[in-house]
Design a protein around this motif. Sequence first.
Motif, mmCIF file in Angstrom:
data_model
loop_
_atom_site.group_PDB
_atom_site.id
_atom_site.type_symbol
_atom_site.label_atom_id
_atom_site.label_comp_id
_atom_site.label_asym_id
_atom_site.label_seq_id
_atom_site.Cartn_x
_atom_site.Cartn_y
_atom_site.Cartn_z
ATOM 1 N N PHE A 78 0.831 -1.208 0.000
ATOM 2 C CA PHE A 78 0.000 0.000 0.000
ATOM 3 C C PHE A 78 0.867 1.260 0.000
ATOM 4 C CE2 PHE A 78 -2.220 3.267 2.577
ATOM 5 C CZ PHE A 78 -3.243 3.550 1.689
ATOM 6 N N LEU A 79 1.897 1.273 0.855
ATOM 7 C CA LEU A 79 2.786 2.435 0.916
ATOM 8 C C LEU A 79 3.570 2.595 -0.387
ATOM 9 C CD1 LEU A 79 4.132 2.077 4.568
ATOM 10 C CD2 LEU A 79 2.421 3.689 3.728
ATOM 11 N N GLY A 80 3.894 1.468 -1.007
ATOM 12 C CA GLY A 80 4.583 1.537 -2.293
ATOM 13 C C GLY A 80 3.721 2.161 -3.371
ATOM 14 N N ARG A 81 2.432 1.841 -3.349
ATOM 15 C CA ARG A 81 1.519 2.461 -4.316
ATOM 16 C C ARG A 81 1.381 3.956 -4.049
ATOM 17 N NH1 ARG A 81 -2.234 -1.235 -6.855
ATOM 18 N NH2 ARG A 81 -1.776 -3.393 -6.298
ATOM 19 N N LEU A 82 1.368 4.339 -2.776
ATOM 20 C CA LEU A 82 1.253 5.762 -2.442
ATOM 21 C C LEU A 82 2.467 6.545 -2.904
ATOM 22 C CD1 LEU A 82 -0.249 5.827 1.156
ATOM 23 C CD2 LEU A 82 -1.400 6.222 -1.021
ATOM 24 N N ASN A 83 3.597 5.856 -2.998
ATOM 25 C CA ASN A 83 4.816 6.546 -3.409
ATOM 26 C C ASN A 83 4.656 7.206 -4.778
ATOM 27 O OD1 ASN A 83 7.802 6.981 -3.072
ATOM 28 N ND2 ASN A 83 7.784 5.835 -4.981
ATOM 29 N N TYR A 84 3.829 6.598 -5.618
ATOM 30 C CA TYR A 84 3.592 7.133 -6.959
ATOM 31 C C TYR A 84 2.930 8.513 -6.917
ATOM 32 C CZ TYR A 84 0.399 7.830 -10.907
ATOM 33 O OH TYR A 84 -0.336 8.378 -11.919
ATOM 34 N N ILE A 85 2.086 8.747 -5.896
ATOM 35 C CA ILE A 85 1.350 10.020 -5.818
ATOM 36 C C ILE A 85 1.757 10.821 -4.587
ATOM 37 C CG2 ILE A 85 -0.668 9.221 -7.101
ATOM 38 C CD1 ILE A 85 -1.981 8.650 -4.379
ATOM 39 N N ASN A 91 1.865 16.576 3.494
ATOM 40 C CA ASN A 91 2.258 15.939 4.763
ATOM 41 C C ASN A 91 1.960 14.445 4.768
ATOM 42 O OD1 ASN A 91 3.047 18.481 5.839
ATOM 43 N ND2 ASN A 91 0.900 18.920 6.334
ATOM 44 N N LEU A 92 2.293 13.780 3.675
ATOM 45 C CA LEU A 92 1.996 12.352 3.572
ATOM 46 C C LEU A 92 2.713 11.551 4.654
ATOM 47 C CD1 LEU A 92 0.709 9.986 2.088
ATOM 48 C CD2 LEU A 92 2.673 9.944 0.550
ATOM 49 N N SER A 93 3.970 11.917 4.957
ATOM 50 C CA SER A 93 4.724 11.171 5.975
ATOM 51 C C SER A 93 4.019 11.223 7.316
ATOM 52 C CB SER A 93 6.138 11.731 6.102
ATOM 53 O OG SER A 93 6.840 11.571 4.890
ATOM 54 N N ALA A 118 -5.941 6.765 9.315
ATOM 55 C CA ALA A 118 -4.944 7.182 8.325
ATOM 56 C C ALA A 118 -5.263 6.588 6.965
ATOM 57 C CB ALA A 118 -3.548 6.752 8.783
ATOM 58 N N PHE A 119 -5.662 5.332 6.962
ATOM 59 C CA PHE A 119 -6.016 4.636 5.717
ATOM 60 C C PHE A 119 -7.201 5.319 5.035
ATOM 61 C CE2 PHE A 119 -8.100 1.047 3.469
ATOM 62 C CZ PHE A 119 -7.041 0.658 2.654
ATOM 63 N N ASP A 120 -8.224 5.632 5.824
ATOM 64 C CA ASP A 120 -9.428 6.271 5.264
ATOM 65 C C ASP A 120 -9.149 7.711 4.818
ATOM 66 O OD1 ASP A 120 -10.840 3.971 5.727
ATOM 67 O OD2 ASP A 120 -11.615 4.623 7.679
ATOM 68 N N SER A 333 11.587 24.299 4.431
ATOM 69 C CA SER A 333 10.541 23.496 3.794
ATOM 70 C C SER A 333 9.349 23.268 4.703
ATOM 71 C CB SER A 333 11.116 22.141 3.367
ATOM 72 O OG SER A 333 11.512 21.397 4.507
ATOM 73 N N GLY A 334 9.532 23.486 6.005
ATOM 74 C CA GLY A 334 8.439 23.258 6.928
ATOM 75 C C GLY A 334 8.173 21.789 7.160
ATOM 76 N N ARG A 335 9.189 20.942 6.894
ATOM 77 C CA ARG A 335 8.993 19.501 7.039
ATOM 78 C C ARG A 335 10.037 18.942 7.995
ATOM 79 N NH1 ARG A 335 8.647 16.753 1.282
ATOM 80 N NH2 ARG A 335 8.199 14.990 2.619
ATOM 81 N N ASN A 336 9.707 17.838 8.614
ATOM 82 C CA ASN A 336 10.664 17.158 9.454
ATOM 83 C C ASN A 336 11.779 16.618 8.581
ATOM 84 O OD1 ASN A 336 11.942 15.076 11.123
ATOM 85 N ND2 ASN A 336 10.250 15.510 12.516
ATOM 86 N N CYS A 337 13.024 16.927 8.951
ATOM 87 C CA CYS A 337 14.143 16.572 8.077
ATOM 88 C C CYS A 337 14.906 15.366 8.573
ATOM 89 C CB CYS A 337 15.089 17.756 7.914
ATOM 90 S SG CYS A 337 15.844 18.311 9.474
ATOM 91 N N ARG A 338 14.295 14.566 9.459
ATOM 92 C CA ARG A 338 15.014 13.393 9.942
ATOM 93 C C ARG A 338 15.270 12.414 8.796
ATOM 94 N NH1 ARG A 338 10.181 11.139 13.762
ATOM 95 N NH2 ARG A 338 10.416 13.229 14.595
ATOM 96 N N LEU A 339 14.297 12.250 7.877
ATOM 97 C CA LEU A 339 14.518 11.368 6.742
ATOM 98 C C LEU A 339 15.464 12.004 5.735
ATOM 99 C CD1 LEU A 339 10.972 9.859 6.129
ATOM 100 C CD2 LEU A 339 12.888 8.916 7.409
ATOM 101 N N LYS A 340 15.495 13.331 5.727
ATOM 102 C CA LYS A 340 16.431 14.020 4.836
ATOM 103 C C LYS A 340 17.862 13.684 5.211
ATOM 104 C CE LYS A 340 17.356 18.678 3.061
ATOM 105 N NZ LYS A 340 17.011 20.110 3.189
#
Length: 609
Positions: A78-85, A91-93, A118-120, A333-340
């Motif tokens: 499911f998360l892999g499919r979301l990666n496309y969009i 704030n998808l993360s 979250a799913f809905d 960017s206003g985003r959490n940069c831990r993954l950055k």
Amino acid sequence: MIAKSKEGEDHLVNLRRLFERLKKYKLRLNPAKCTFGAKSGKLLGFVVSERGIEVDPDKVKAIRELPPPSTVREVRSFLGRLNYIARFIANLSDKCQPLFRLLRKNAAIEWDDDCQKAFDDIKTYLVQSPVLVPPTPGQWKTKDAKLVPYHEYLEELAENFEKISFTYTPRIKNQFTDALATLASMVSITKENLIEPLEIEIAKGPTYCDTIEATDEQPCFSLSYPQDFRIMDPRLYRCARRGNVRSLKRLLDETPSLILGLTPQENSIIHIASRFGHVSVVQEICTRCKSLLTKPNIDGDTPLHVAARAGQLGVVSSLLKQMIEEPAFDIESGRNCRLKMVMWKNKRDNTALHVAIGNGHLQAAELLLEVNPQLVHYANHDGESPLYLAARGGMVEIVNRILMFPSAPSGGCHGQTALHAAVIERNPGIVQSLLRVRPELINAMDHEGRNAVHYAASSGEHKMVEKLLEFDFSSAYATDRNGHSPLQAAALLGHTKVISGILRHCPDSGEFLDLKGQNALHLAVLGGKAKVVSRMLEMEELEGLINQPDKNGNTPLHLAAVERNTWIMRYLLWDGRVDRKARNMSGLTALDFVKPIQHPNRVKSSSCW
């Protein structure tokens, strides 16, 4: 291939330029597959129009109809499919945090109310397809509550300036800011603290932090610039290399500034500990100076790069845990940069995932993908994507994992793709996986114009050639920059089984001529492949090549005479279909090029005519 124009009157000009370039390189278009004057259309899985970029409704429909996941594999899917969009969902993360928790190691699959919400929410968000449009200058407003005060204050400051410009300075060159960040990481500030103004003196050398004792017995910090700031204390280096945490603590308690020493290659103490796999040393350093997590060495490698290259799984896991727990926030960017932090690139634009896959460390690569799947989308300086490196390294598990992301690039060096790499490494399992998910790769060409069948044919892999042709026989009709088809490449290099296999699937593929007007038999003669020439003379599909002249009027017999290849001339002259009297553009027959050729196993007095 798309030719686009902002204004209608420019469109014909752009089309003319496109057609002139196609004509220059002798490329053709199928009119039945061309559309002109289109104001919208699908491109790379998205709908592009004057409104902006929209999600393809057909692709979103599959996501909206998915039932709630019940296993880890279904959550990842499911998360892999979301990666496309991902770019379409704000704030998808943050929205997916409940789902990310299910992917943690040893975590139980418990589909609670947070996961369902979250799913809905994500599926509801997709009911009205969002549109990406460029921001209007001067009208952008942040929606993040944490950034609103910053934004308002900046707007107030901007009124005092006639002109404002923004310049990005890499961290490695912004030493003053780096010093302040290091200072901030070494102290704990609460609301009750009263922060006195800092007195800062700008000097020539980079900064580091030092602890001194103030008169009121409270520690304060100063910034200084010693001449030997790069030198790492040898005792500290030995502690990091051997994993001696007790001695390390004693040294750093006595002299905290030692923690910022560097080796000649600008490796910090955490680089050394990461290379030798000492998790306890890494954890101790992080508790004292967390900014060293992203401190690059002279090659731009962070400690995560070093650990991934050495395959130190424990250190990789510890560093990732430290990064994930880091409450770092990117004001711009206003985003959490831990993954950055996980996506940091070195000077060759390699992420830690590139390094782990390139050095064959499967578990480290899997861990990095689990923490941040976005890593699959980055290519390095040579154009090598993680999918390409995994295919080249024979890492089937990683290839299948990355293929779950439809938009993950597959490119490699010199214009190659992951399929090229799998064929070169003779890995039929990866070839099958790639063709199942990315069928378009069968016709992808590198910078020399060679597709996967070219590579398989050149290496003599006749079984691989037949598998590829069974998937799409049209790939046998592609030609490279020299005008060589896969069959011609096989003939030049002497692979008889490949030639037979191609002719079984494409009996007319022998009719190709290269840029010099030479056919496969010409090339076999030029390659000196006598047995291949003999076998090709027996193939009915290639009978028309025997006396075919090239652009200079030379038949295969002419070229054999020019090359003075005795055995090839004998095979050709023994065949009654060969025209010995054929003349080239200079009016010469093949026999005019040479004197009587002696049989290699007979006395010199007997000729072969």
